[in-house]
Design an enzyme around this catalytic site. Structure first.
Site, short mmCIF file in Angstrom:
data_model
loop_
_atom_site.label_atom_id
_atom_site.label_comp_id
_atom_site.label_asym_id
_atom_site.label_seq_id
_atom_site.Cartn_x
_atom_site.Cartn_y
_atom_site.Cartn_z
N VAL A 498 0.84 -1.21 0.00
CA VAL A 498 0.00 0.00 0.00
C VAL A 498 0.87 1.26 0.00
O VAL A 498 1.94 1.29 0.59
CB VAL A 498 -0.93 -0.01 1.24
CG1 VAL A 498 -1.69 1.30 1.36
CG2 VAL A 498 -1.90 -1.17 1.12
N GLU A 499 0.37 2.31 -0.66
CA GLU A 499 1.04 3.62 -0.74
C GLU A 499 2.40 3.52 -1.41
O GLU A 499 3.33 4.25 -1.09
CB GLU A 499 1.17 4.26 0.64
CG GLU A 499 -0.17 4.65 1.24
CD GLU A 499 -0.04 5.33 2.59
OE1 GLU A 499 1.11 5.59 3.02
OE2 GLU A 499 -1.06 5.59 3.23
N GLY A 500 2.53 2.63 -2.36
CA GLY A 500 3.80 2.45 -3.08
C GLY A 500 4.59 1.31 -2.48
O GLY A 500 4.83 1.27 -1.27
#
Length: 812
Positions: A498-500
């Site tokens: 998540v989030e990169g």
């Protein structure tokens, strides 16, 4: 006398570089020294050397002169080799602030700045919420039921979450939210996550990057007044759709677009956008009532102006709008939460639905980067801290309760190592998380440190869970209601992705962005070229030159003395650790600067070097936060083993990262000499010794103050569930320990769940223990038997083919 004067000149220049004296002061001292040598009738070689030094420093000190002779001549060349900066890159660089990361990148960290942030603390209202509403919510949750039966939180839990405003912790009180600090937000997510990751994700997403935060920072008054109270009351459930199938970590390349046009809304023709999108991995999308959407806005007919490609734009769209598709679900691995795709084809939305209105069309990327600069530091790191606390709470207790070869398994040296790693990692994760949240509440938005927390704490989460699984063995392998590790362990990839993905965050963001943001001169040089400002270039260039020269002096001297020439902000047992951070900060800064100078714009493609330098920066930061935590906690002596483990491990990681960079230095012939210069005594930073590891392992298996501080903030069940039974068994075994030792010494036998009745009867009869102690031993063994048992199911409960065709016993 000639040699003495030469040595004096060298020492004087070194001192000026060490203290980073301004160029005008260096020039004045050089001129004074030159006059002195002439007055004393020194030899001509000495006078010539002093004269050359004075002239050079005078040129540097007088700006018009140095511009005419040096910087203006270099400016054109610099602009030609300087790589272009895209709009999205510039917006990312403009987002957030720098804080302690910039000090570490200076090579001369000013510890006053680290201690200038308030001690991490919760308000009375936040603490009451944790002790009341959060405790009650956790008691409602059964992670096995949520994941295996319901595939969602139970309805009563959802109702409670909405009523008690768990979804509006970040919304200000004037709009009906709880108005919690970052520290309070993180503490709530941490505690819930120690009980249920499904619930923690459901709560954290609306309080992280999404409609609520975007509205607070960028929404119009009308949008705030309409949506924020509804979000606060739980009447609206938000989600935010960013990730596309063709644009994961590279969100700027999303294909989703909205075309500016006129359309009909509520019977009137209005200006708006016709938007099409295909998004996935969107948490709460299956049940959302309002959809936050990121897309690229285009204006082919010039309805908003001359610009055709307006850029990434964020809008809020009620999910009841015709053409909006929600409802389908993804099933994330491990802990299941509401997550799914959302799509739309030519959905018309009024321009007023753009977050911030017409003026914010095309500013979505800047808005997202601004919010992400803070959001990355809160939620996912909170989950990692939660799993650190969960594994510390359970693994130490299990290692004390579980016996093999007639003793607790935690007493074996092979088990001591993972126990110490779990405790050390947890101590360090919480130190970094809480101090960063304090910085956020202080007004900082440390975008680089947020990325460090996301990447490095989720990786630590992976390590502590792996160690906990190893210690628990078969107990953690068999799934069931009493297995408190299996679901968190299976969920690790979700947090890491998540989030990169962490690979991207480490190799491209932490140092790639950090080098530019944290370096005192690099961004100024880049912006001077972009803005065609030779005056700014001159200031940045000569500042950079002095910076490099100073670090060329400081780093070798600190390496030679083991950092002893630097100052520590405290005295006592941790003072030497501060000096070691100072020493490695100087080495890191010099190595990083040389890599940047040699590679220039090509550095962004050297992800292996960038990743290793990211490791060094990240662990310098985490070591600093550990030292600060020890001071905040009142310097408890019993916590010193944890401090020593965490700092030693981080400094070991920093040194390894720098050695690996030098082994693969862009100029191969320079890496070896630099290694000798910066590390004249070789590798000096090693993991802690076995005695420290032993002390840490034992404190996790005892009812010690250190253990209580380590697990503080976790939900501690007293029910007859997996963690509740373990807590009861742990207390019972510790209480019965004196009686057990008496029996072992007198009867030469170890009480077990199988023999405890017989053994205690003999021990009481022989006067070895009392009846009360016998009862304690029996209870300890009864609870131990429940703890070490694993879940089992009937064929019908398992389902599948076996349930349809149960096995038939064969006649003998």
């Amino acid at each position: 006398m000639t040699w003495l004067l030469i040595i004096a000149l060298v020492v004087g220049l070194l001192a000026l570089a060490w203290f980073r004296s301004p160029s005008w002061l260096a020039a004045l001292l050089a001129i004074a020294a030159l006059v002195g040598t002439i007055w004393q009738a020194a030899s001509w070689p000495v006078i010539t050397l002093y004269a050359v030094t004075a002239v050079a420093l005078t040129v540097v000190a007088i700006r018009p002169l140095r511009r005419a002779l040096v910087s203006d001549r270099l400016f054109g060349w610099f602009k030609s080799v300087m790589p272009s900066i895209s709009d999205t890159e510039r917006e990312a660089l403009d987002a957030g602030t720098v804080w302690w990361d910039a000090e570490l990148f200076s090579g001369r960290p000013r510890w006053k700045k680290l201690f200038g942030i308030d001690k991490p603390a919760l308000s009375a209202e936040e603490q009451a919420f944790l002790d009341g509403e959060v405790e009650e919510l956790c008691a409602m949750l059964d992670e096995w039921q949520i994941n295996k039966d319901l595939k969602d939180l139970p309805p009563e839990a959802w109702q409670y979450i909405r009523e008690k405003r768990f979804l509006s912790m970040i919304i200000p009180k004037e709009y009906g939210g709880l108005g919690f600090s970052s520290q309070g937000n993180g503490a709530v997510v941490t505690k819930i996550a120690t009980r249920s990751l499904s619930a923690a994700v459901s709560v954290m997403v609306p309080n992280s990057l999404g409609p609520g935060e975007l509205l607070m920072h960028f929404g119009t008054d009308e949008q705030k007044n309409h949506y924020l109270p509804r979000l606060a009351r739980g009447e609206d459930i938000p989600c935010f759709a960013l990730t596309s199938p063709l644009a994961g970590s590279d969100a700027a390349s999303m294909p989703d677009e909205g075309i500016v046009c006129k359309g009909t809304y509520k019977g009137e023709e209005v200006l708006g956008l016709r938007v099409s999108w295909d998004k996935r991995y969107i948490t709460l999308a299956p049940v959302a009532t309002v959809l936050g959407l990121a897309f690229k806005a285009k204006d082919p007919d010039g309805l908003l102006g001359d610009q055709k490609n307006l850029g990434i734009t964020c809008a809020l769209i009620p999910t009841e709008t015709p053409g909006v598709e929600i409802g389908d679900r993804h099933l994330p691995g491990g802990s299941i939460f509401l997550n799914g795709p959302t799509r739309g084809k030519d959905v018309f939305i009024p321009l007023d639905w753009v977050i911030g209105g017409r003026e914010r069309v095309g500013q979505g990327w800047r808005m997202l980067m601004h919010c992400l600069a803070a959001g990355r530091a809160i939620s996912l790191p909170a989950q990692s801290v939660a799993n650190g606390k969960l594994t510390s709470l359970t693994t130490g207790a299990y290692a004390r309760v579980r016996y093999q070869f007639k003793q607790p398994i935690g007493y074996f040296e092979g088990i001591e190592e993972p126990l110490a790693r779990i405790a050390g990692e947890t101590y360090r994760m919480e130190a970094a998380h809480k101090l960063t949240l304090s910085a956020l509440d202080h007004g900082e938005k440390p975008v680089v440190l947020s990325a460090i927390l996301k990447a490095y704490l989720t990786e630590a989460n992976r390590r502590v869970l792996n160690d906990a699984m190893d210690v628990h063995g078969g107990k953690a392998v068999v799934e069931g209601p009493n297995n408190y590790l299996s679901i968190p362990w299976q969920s690790i990839p979700v947090a890491i992705t998540v989030e990169g993905a962490n690979i991207l965050t480490r190799s491209m963001i932490v140092f790639g962005q950090g080098a530019i943001r944290c370096h005192p001169y690099l961004l100024k040089e880049m912006m001077s070229a972009t803005d065609d400002d030779p005056k700014a270039f001159d200031s940045a260039l000569f500042g950079h030159m002095g910076f490099v020269i100073s670090n060329f002096v400081r780093a070798p001297l600190l390496g030679l003395t083991g950092g002893r020439l630097s100052r520590a902000p405290v005295s006592g047992p941790t003072a030497g650790l501060y000096r070691k951070v100072n020493r490695l900060s100087a080495a890191f800064t010099l190595v990083a600067d040389l890599c940047l100078l040699i590679l220039g714009g090509k550095f962004k493609f050297k992800e292996k070097l960038s990743g290793r330098l990211a490791d060094a920066l990240a662990h310098l930061y985490m070591a600093s936060t550990v030292l600060r935590r020890f001071e905040d906690d009142g310097r408890p002596e019993e916590d010193l083993p944890l401090v020593q483990w965490a700092v030693a491990d981080s400094l070991h990681q920093v040194e390894n990262a720098l050695f690996t960079v030098l082994q693969n230095f862009p100029l191969s012939g320079l890496g070896g000499p630099l290694r000798v210069l910066l590390f004249p005594w070789g590798r000096r930073h090693r993991p802690v010794d076995d005695r420290t590891t032993h002390r840490i392992a034992r404190l996790t298996m005892e009812a010690s103050p250190s253990r209580e501080r380590l697990i503080a903030g976790a939900y501690q069940s007293r029910a007859d569930d997996g963690t509740g039974l373990l807590a009861q068994a742990f207390e019972a075994v510790l209480k019965a320990a004196p009686a057990e030792m008496a029996v072992r010494n007198a009867l030469k036998v170890v009480p077990t769940p199988v023999n405890v009745d017989e053994v205690t009867a003999k021990a009481v009869s022989a006067g070895v223990i009392s009846e009360e102690q016998a009862a304690d031993l029996k209870r300890a063994q009864e609870l131990t038997a429940k703890v070490i048992a694993v879940d089992e199911f009937t064929p019908e409960e398992i389902g599948g083919q076996q349930a349809m065709q149960p096995p038939v016993a064969k006649a003998s």
